[in-house]
Design a protein around this motif. Structure first.
Motif, PDB file in Angstrom:
ATOM      1  N   MET A 135     -17.046  -3.549  -3.005  1.00 53.52           N
ATOM      2  CA  MET A 135     -16.017  -3.263  -2.047  1.00 53.52           C
ATOM      3  C   MET A 135     -15.891  -4.429  -1.054  1.00 53.52           C
ATOM      4  N   ARG A 136     -14.753  -4.896  -0.891  1.00 54.83           N
ATOM      5  CA  ARG A 136     -14.635  -5.999   0.297  1.00 54.83           C
ATOM      6  C   ARG A 136     -14.511  -4.940   1.655  1.00 54.83           C
ATOM      7  N   PRO A 137     -14.599  -5.643   2.666  1.00 51.41           N
ATOM      8  CA  PRO A 137     -14.493  -5.122   4.210  1.00 51.41           C
ATOM      9  C   PRO A 137     -12.953  -4.427   4.224  1.00 51.41           C
ATOM     10  N   ALA A 138     -13.015  -3.245   4.721  1.00 47.62           N
ATOM     11  CA  ALA A 138     -11.743  -2.704   4.873  1.00 47.62           C
ATOM     12  C   ALA A 138     -11.317  -2.892   6.225  1.00 47.62           C
ATOM     13  N   PRO A 139      -9.994  -2.758   6.476  1.00 47.63           N
ATOM     14  CA  PRO A 139      -9.206  -2.919   7.847  1.00 47.63           C
ATOM     15  C   PRO A 139      -9.756  -2.279   8.935  1.00 47.63           C
ATOM     16  N   ASN A 140     -10.537  -1.034   8.576  1.00 47.79           N
ATOM     17  CA  ASN A 140     -11.201  -0.392   9.890  1.00 47.79           C
ATOM     18  C   ASN A 140     -12.473  -0.789  10.247  1.00 47.79           C
ATOM     19  N   GLU A 141     -12.908  -1.799   9.387  1.00 50.43           N
ATOM     20  CA  GLU A 141     -14.365  -2.217   9.836  1.00 50.43           C
ATOM     21  C   GLU A 141     -14.573  -3.688  10.491  1.00 50.43           C
ATOM     22  N   THR A 142     -15.591  -3.760  11.119  1.00 47.73           N
ATOM     23  CA  THR A 142     -15.887  -4.913  11.955  1.00 47.73           C
ATOM     24  C   THR A 142     -15.513  -6.371  11.271  1.00 47.73           C
ATOM     25  N   GLU A 143     -16.096  -6.300   9.902  1.00 47.18           N
ATOM     26  CA  GLU A 143     -16.080  -7.631   9.109  1.00 47.18           C
ATOM     27  C   GLU A 143     -14.816  -7.997   8.918  1.00 47.18           C
ATOM     28  N   PHE A 144     -13.833  -7.124   9.038  1.00 43.66           N
ATOM     29  CA  PHE A 144     -12.428  -7.470   8.597  1.00 43.66           C
ATOM     30  C   PHE A 144     -11.888  -8.130   9.805  1.00 43.66           C
ATOM     31  N   LEU A 168      -1.603  -7.108  -0.360  1.00 44.98           N
ATOM     32  CA  LEU A 168      -1.787  -5.625   0.464  1.00 44.98           C
ATOM     33  C   LEU A 168      -2.216  -4.752  -0.699  1.00 44.98           C
ATOM     34  N   THR A 169      -1.593  -4.810  -1.693  1.00 43.58           N
ATOM     35  CA  THR A 169      -1.847  -3.632  -2.793  1.00 43.58           C
ATOM     36  C   THR A 169      -2.463  -3.696  -4.049  1.00 43.58           C
ATOM     37  N   GLN A 170      -2.617  -4.765  -4.390  1.00 46.86           N
ATOM     38  CA  GLN A 170      -3.425  -5.136  -5.651  1.00 46.86           C
ATOM     39  C   GLN A 170      -5.020  -5.239  -5.710  1.00 46.86           C
ATOM     40  N   ASP A 171      -5.465  -4.893  -6.601  1.00 47.41           N
ATOM     41  CA  ASP A 171      -6.986  -5.038  -7.043  1.00 47.41           C
ATOM     42  C   ASP A 171      -7.964  -4.802  -5.714  1.00 47.41           C
ATOM     43  N   GLN A 172      -7.282  -3.866  -4.807  1.00 46.93           N
ATOM     44  CA  GLN A 172      -8.290  -3.460  -3.631  1.00 46.93           C
ATOM     45  C   GLN A 172      -8.776  -4.813  -3.035  1.00 46.93           C
ATOM     46  N   LEU A 173      -7.951  -5.839  -2.742  1.00 45.98           N
ATOM     47  CA  LEU A 173      -8.184  -6.918  -1.937  1.00 45.98           C
ATOM     48  C   LEU A 173      -8.614  -6.496  -0.836  1.00 45.98           C
ATOM     49  N   ILE A 174      -7.670  -5.671  -0.305  1.00 42.41           N
ATOM     50  CA  ILE A 174      -8.092  -5.037   0.922  1.00 42.41           C
ATOM     51  C   ILE A 174      -8.003  -3.593   0.868  1.00 42.41           C
ATOM     52  N   PRO A 175      -9.396  -3.112   0.723  1.00 44.15           N
ATOM     53  CA  PRO A 175      -9.581  -1.735   0.207  1.00 44.15           C
ATOM     54  C   PRO A 175      -9.051  -0.857   1.193  1.00 44.15           C
ATOM     55  N   GLY A 176      -8.350   0.216   0.500  1.00 43.91           N
ATOM     56  CA  GLY A 176      -7.673   1.545   1.651  1.00 43.91           C
ATOM     57  C   GLY A 176      -6.176   1.522   1.683  1.00 43.91           C
ATOM     58  N   LEU A 177      -5.576   0.004   1.466  1.00 46.09           N
ATOM     59  CA  LEU A 177      -4.301  -0.028   1.609  1.00 46.09           C
ATOM     60  C   LEU A 177      -3.372   0.351   0.378  1.00 46.09           C
ATOM     61  N   GLY A 178      -2.405   1.100   0.460  1.00 45.33           N
ATOM     62  CA  GLY A 178      -1.440   1.372  -0.464  1.00 45.33           C
ATOM     63  C   GLY A 178      -0.033   0.954  -0.750  1.00 45.33           C
ATOM     64  N   ASN A 179       0.663   1.321  -1.335  1.00 42.65           N
ATOM     65  CA  ASN A 179       2.367   0.895  -1.125  1.00 42.65           C
ATOM     66  C   ASN A 179       2.910   1.530   0.203  1.00 42.65           C
ATOM     67  N   ALA A 180       2.597   2.769   0.618  1.00 40.85           N
ATOM     68  CA  ALA A 180       3.078   3.327   1.649  1.00 40.85           C
ATOM     69  C   ALA A 180       2.841   2.536   3.094  1.00 40.85           C
ATOM     70  N   ILE A 181       1.500   2.425   3.514  1.00 42.65           N
ATOM     71  CA  ILE A 181       1.297   1.844   4.376  1.00 42.65           C
ATOM     72  C   ILE A 181       1.435   0.244   4.726  1.00 42.65           C
ATOM     73  N   ALA A 182       1.557  -0.152   3.318  1.00 46.14           N
ATOM     74  CA  ALA A 182       1.826  -1.877   3.319  1.00 46.14           C
ATOM     75  C   ALA A 182       3.337  -2.115   3.600  1.00 46.14           C
ATOM     76  N   GLN A 183       4.274  -1.200   3.450  1.00 45.66           N
ATOM     77  CA  GLN A 183       5.870  -1.453   3.944  1.00 45.66           C
ATOM     78  C   GLN A 183       5.793  -1.578   5.403  1.00 45.66           C
ATOM     79  N   ASP A 184       4.985  -0.763   6.282  1.00 46.93           N
ATOM     80  CA  ASP A 184       4.966  -0.844   7.680  1.00 46.93           C
ATOM     81  C   ASP A 184       4.272  -2.057   8.145  1.00 46.93           C
ATOM     82  N   ILE A 185       3.222  -2.203   7.379  1.00 41.22           N
ATOM     83  CA  ILE A 185       2.547  -3.641   7.748  1.00 41.22           C
ATOM     84  C   ILE A 185       3.296  -4.858   7.660  1.00 41.22           C
ATOM     85  N   LEU A 186       3.933  -4.859   6.593  1.00 40.64           N
ATOM     86  CA  LEU A 186       4.873  -6.250   6.242  1.00 40.64           C
ATOM     87  C   LEU A 186       5.987  -6.200   7.230  1.00 40.64           C
ATOM     88  N   PHE A 187       6.486  -4.993   7.581  1.00 46.67           N
ATOM     89  CA  PHE A 187       7.522  -4.965   8.588  1.00 46.67           C
ATOM     90  C   PHE A 187       6.997  -5.344   9.869  1.00 46.67           C
TER      91      PHE A 187
END
Ligand SMILES: [Zn+2]
Length: 276
Positions: A135-144, A168-187
């Motif tokens: 697993m790669r670093p997730a957005p709530n981790e300091t490495e991110f 944001l949503t494929q292959d867990q490139l950014i672990p923990g994100l999904g289609n729901a929160i991705a839309q607010d992030i992109l906005f």
């Protein structure tokens, strides 16, 4: 489906309400479900869980680890539905895919909606599981940090073409994100979901990184999204800006009509004027 903010919230609430409780009995499934990934038979699960004590839970990406001390870890991942605490004497749901009953009369049940893993591992072995091991670093981790994020984009674009939504949503490139929160992030980043990431400028990369970290932090701080339920069967306090109800309404930033498109096999809600 639960995403990172919901898993973090559930871990925190388990530590408030369940840590230190001893398991009187454990069971799998009052109903069959072919998309629940178990690694134990109901008999094995019951025999292993009995007498164990709940340790400190934690979330990484879309995986929740609940130590059952001294020797086991219950791993719940890639799931949605309900993970519920039941106070002593409270009625239990009729359907569930996993139950832990505690000596004080309280219980925990898990009921998944679409699919999900519910596995019991020997302590430490869960870290070798597929999806967790690498697993790669997730957005709530300091490495991110921005440097890491920019290098990740460089790596991805060397290998393939990818849209902002795909990142944001494929292959867990950014672990923990999904289609729901991705839309607010992109906005928040003012990026069209289809925007190819290979032409992101330095400032767009910075803006996207900031949007990811801030949106995830806000959703964690408010106890997850309002369209998911927490350990106490209460909806989270994070209200999404770009959910399906936003379609046709004025954009909160520019007033243009919010639109909906299909993108990478799912609906995407976005502002066609300010998200480019
Ligand atoms: Zn707009």
């Amino acid at each position: 489906m639960f995403e990172l903010p919901e898993f973090v919230t559930l871990a925190r609430q388990i530590n408030e309400s369940l840590t230190g409780k001893r398991i009187q009995s454990g069971g799998l499934g009052s109903v069959a479900h072919k998309f629940v990934w178990y690694n134990r038979t109901p008999q094995e699960f019951a025999a292993l869980a009995r007498g164990k004590t709940v340790g400190s839970a934690y979330a990484r990406g879309k995986w929740l680890s609940i130590p059952l001390e001294p020797s086991l870890v219950l791993l719940l991942g890639e799931c949605g539905g309900r993970l519920l605490y039941h106070a002593p004497g409270a009625a239990l749901p009729q359907k569930y895919h996993l139950i832990l009953s505690f000596e004080d009369g309280s219980a925990l049940t898990a009921t998944t909606q679409m699919w999900g893993a519910m596995e019991l591992h020997r302590s430490g072995e869960e870290r070798d599981r597929q999806y967790i091991r690498d697993m790669r670093p997730a957005p709530n981790e300091t490495e991110f940090n921005l440097e890491y994020f920019s290098a990740l984009i460089d790596d991805v674009v060397r290998a393939e073409k990818k849209s902002a939504k795909g990142l944001l949503t494929q292959d867990q490139l950014i672990p923990g994100l999904g289609n729901a929160i991705a839309q607010d992030i992109l906005f928040a980043a003012r990026l069209d979901p289809r925007h190819p990431i290979d032409d992101l400028s330095v400032s767009q990369r910075r803006q996207l990184h900031r949007a990811i970290v801030r949106t995830v932090a806000a959703a964690i701080q408010r106890g997850g999204r309002y369209d998911e339920y927490d350990l106490y069967n209460q909806p989270g306090g994070y209200r999404r800006l770009m959910d399906k109800n936003a379609v046709g309404r004025p954009c909160p930033a520019c007033g243009a009509k919010i639109a909906k498109i299909q993108c990478l096999g799912g609906a995407c809600t976005f502002c066609p004027r300010c998200q480019r």
